[in-house]
Design a protein around this motif. Sequence first.
Motif, mmCIF file in Angstrom:
data_model
loop_
_atom_site.group_PDB
_atom_site.id
_atom_site.type_symbol
_atom_site.label_atom_id
_atom_site.label_comp_id
_atom_site.label_asym_id
_atom_site.label_seq_id
_atom_site.Cartn_x
_atom_site.Cartn_y
_atom_site.Cartn_z
ATOM 1 N N PRO A 33 -2.157 -5.550 1.890
ATOM 2 C CA PRO A 33 -3.285 -4.776 2.616
ATOM 3 C C PRO A 33 -3.354 -4.068 3.423
ATOM 4 O O PRO A 33 -4.352 -3.462 4.020
ATOM 5 C CB PRO A 33 -4.261 -6.131 2.693
ATOM 6 C CG PRO A 33 -3.580 -7.244 2.864
ATOM 7 C CD PRO A 33 -2.176 -6.963 1.829
ATOM 8 N N TYR A 34 -2.464 -4.237 4.348
ATOM 9 C CA TYR A 34 -2.157 -3.487 5.556
ATOM 10 C C TYR A 34 -1.957 -1.991 5.152
ATOM 11 O O TYR A 34 -2.035 -1.070 6.231
ATOM 12 C CB TYR A 34 -0.928 -3.803 6.612
ATOM 13 C CG TYR A 34 -1.270 -5.175 7.345
ATOM 14 C CD1 TYR A 34 -1.819 -4.875 8.511
ATOM 15 C CD2 TYR A 34 -0.973 -6.280 7.262
ATOM 16 C CE1 TYR A 34 -2.220 -5.720 9.593
ATOM 17 C CE2 TYR A 34 -1.369 -7.376 7.895
ATOM 18 C CZ TYR A 34 -2.036 -6.988 9.221
ATOM 19 O OH TYR A 34 -2.347 -7.975 10.235
ATOM 20 N N ALA A 65 2.392 -10.825 1.109
ATOM 21 C CA ALA A 65 2.579 -10.248 2.264
ATOM 22 C C ALA A 65 1.284 -9.501 3.106
ATOM 23 O O ALA A 65 0.581 -8.932 2.260
ATOM 24 C CB ALA A 65 3.821 -9.100 2.088
ATOM 25 N N GLY A 66 1.149 -9.601 4.306
ATOM 26 C CA GLY A 66 -0.132 -9.156 4.901
ATOM 27 C C GLY A 66 -1.485 -9.920 4.646
ATOM 28 O O GLY A 66 -2.328 -9.239 5.156
ATOM 29 N N CYS A 67 -1.387 -11.122 4.241
ATOM 30 C CA CYS A 67 -2.344 -11.669 3.899
ATOM 31 C C CYS A 67 -2.585 -12.761 5.125
ATOM 32 O O CYS A 67 -3.023 -13.859 4.659
ATOM 33 C CB CYS A 67 -2.303 -12.238 2.699
ATOM 34 S SG CYS A 67 -2.496 -11.180 1.168
ATOM 35 N N ARG A 72 -7.659 -9.462 6.006
ATOM 36 C CA ARG A 72 -7.025 -8.841 4.971
ATOM 37 C C ARG A 72 -6.863 -9.715 3.812
ATOM 38 O O ARG A 72 -7.093 -9.345 2.556
ATOM 39 C CB ARG A 72 -5.266 -8.929 5.334
ATOM 40 C CG ARG A 72 -5.100 -8.151 6.699
ATOM 41 C CD ARG A 72 -5.470 -6.423 6.173
ATOM 42 N NE ARG A 72 -4.940 -5.659 7.526
ATOM 43 C CZ ARG A 72 -6.005 -5.165 8.180
ATOM 44 N NH1 ARG A 72 -7.058 -5.075 7.958
ATOM 45 N NH2 ARG A 72 -5.471 -4.740 9.120
ATOM 46 N N GLN A 73 -7.130 -10.919 3.854
ATOM 47 C CA GLN A 73 -7.454 -12.031 2.813
ATOM 48 C C GLN A 73 -8.656 -11.579 2.085
ATOM 49 O O GLN A 73 -8.793 -11.802 0.684
ATOM 50 C CB GLN A 73 -7.647 -13.386 3.241
ATOM 51 C CG GLN A 73 -6.157 -14.017 3.907
ATOM 52 C CD GLN A 73 -6.422 -15.229 4.524
ATOM 53 O OE1 GLN A 73 -7.626 -15.831 4.524
ATOM 54 N NE2 GLN A 73 -5.292 -15.966 4.915
ATOM 55 N N ASP A 92 -3.878 -16.516 0.228
ATOM 56 C CA ASP A 92 -2.936 -17.117 1.405
ATOM 57 C C ASP A 92 -1.683 -16.285 1.784
ATOM 58 O O ASP A 92 -1.694 -15.412 1.029
ATOM 59 C CB ASP A 92 -2.690 -18.455 0.981
ATOM 60 C CG ASP A 92 -2.429 -19.376 2.261
ATOM 61 O OD1 ASP A 92 -2.426 -18.820 3.412
ATOM 62 O OD2 ASP A 92 -2.368 -20.889 1.968
ATOM 63 N N HIS A 93 -1.194 -16.427 2.781
ATOM 64 C CA HIS A 93 -0.166 -15.873 3.174
ATOM 65 C C HIS A 93 1.246 -16.003 2.578
ATOM 66 O O HIS A 93 1.431 -17.322 2.176
ATOM 67 C CB HIS A 93 0.291 -16.263 4.827
ATOM 68 C CG HIS A 93 1.045 -15.196 5.738
ATOM 69 N ND1 HIS A 93 2.222 -14.841 5.176
ATOM 70 C CD2 HIS A 93 0.604 -14.261 6.672
ATOM 71 C CE1 HIS A 93 2.615 -13.945 6.325
ATOM 72 N NE2 HIS A 93 1.657 -13.794 6.947
#
Length: 280
Positions: A33-34, A65-67, A72-73, A92-93
Amino acid sequence: MILIADSGGSKTDWRVIHRGGRISQYRGVGFNPYYMTSEEMALQMRNDFLVGLSNEIEEVYFYGAGCSSPERQEEVKEAISSLFPTAKIQVDHDLSAAAKATCGHLPGIACILGTGSNSCDYDGEKIVSTRPAPGYILGDEGGGGYVGKKFLQDFIYDEMPEKIRKMAIERFHITQHIIQDHVYRQPFPSRYMASFCRFITENKSDPYCYGLFYNAFQDFFDRHVSKYENYTSKPVNFVGSIAYYNSDILRKAALDRGIHVNIILESPIAGLTLYHQELL
């Protein structure tokens, strides 16, 4: 039915736990999401495998990744909701995936070395400490993008062995201008840089290629593992293709630092599937 996903910079592993316990699987593109909007992620998710399940999935557990942040989540959740509007969705991450898959219910340090890199200190139940993960431009030590970037820098500056340079030209038909176009003008530059790691791995018997991985792993230990309390007395576990396919170099680099490497998995998806099966 339950849908589980482990997503990195290059690929996503999907698993479906069907009623009765049968498991099906699919591998698709990676999401972050980044670097992608909710709309872009939703579009990429509309493949035959997932679309065919849209009316059957009751729960979705997405590790990516990026969460790491709620914002972003939520972006990832929005993308998933467009395909599974009635499902319960948890995002989740990817560090949580790495910790659950490698440490289980025991304490340890869990690390990711795939396209990018990351790490955490895990107490057996939850993540208690992490290191900054500023992405492929400012960080990702030890990851595929980091190793590939050094390889491409050396190619441009003509600072690699001539034998390796000639092999790279023959295989990839690269020039300085082609490299710069991919890195600065094309999407997913980290994925592009990491794509050279298979070649580097295939030639790791050459001291130059071996050194690319060894030095990158030492940089990872410097910036990540060595910052955790009592790191030399804890098992250090890894997930990710870079760690898995270069485990010999990784273990040697760790041994030279007094670090105990325990489990190395190519992907955490099998461990995650077992984890969620046990919760049923």
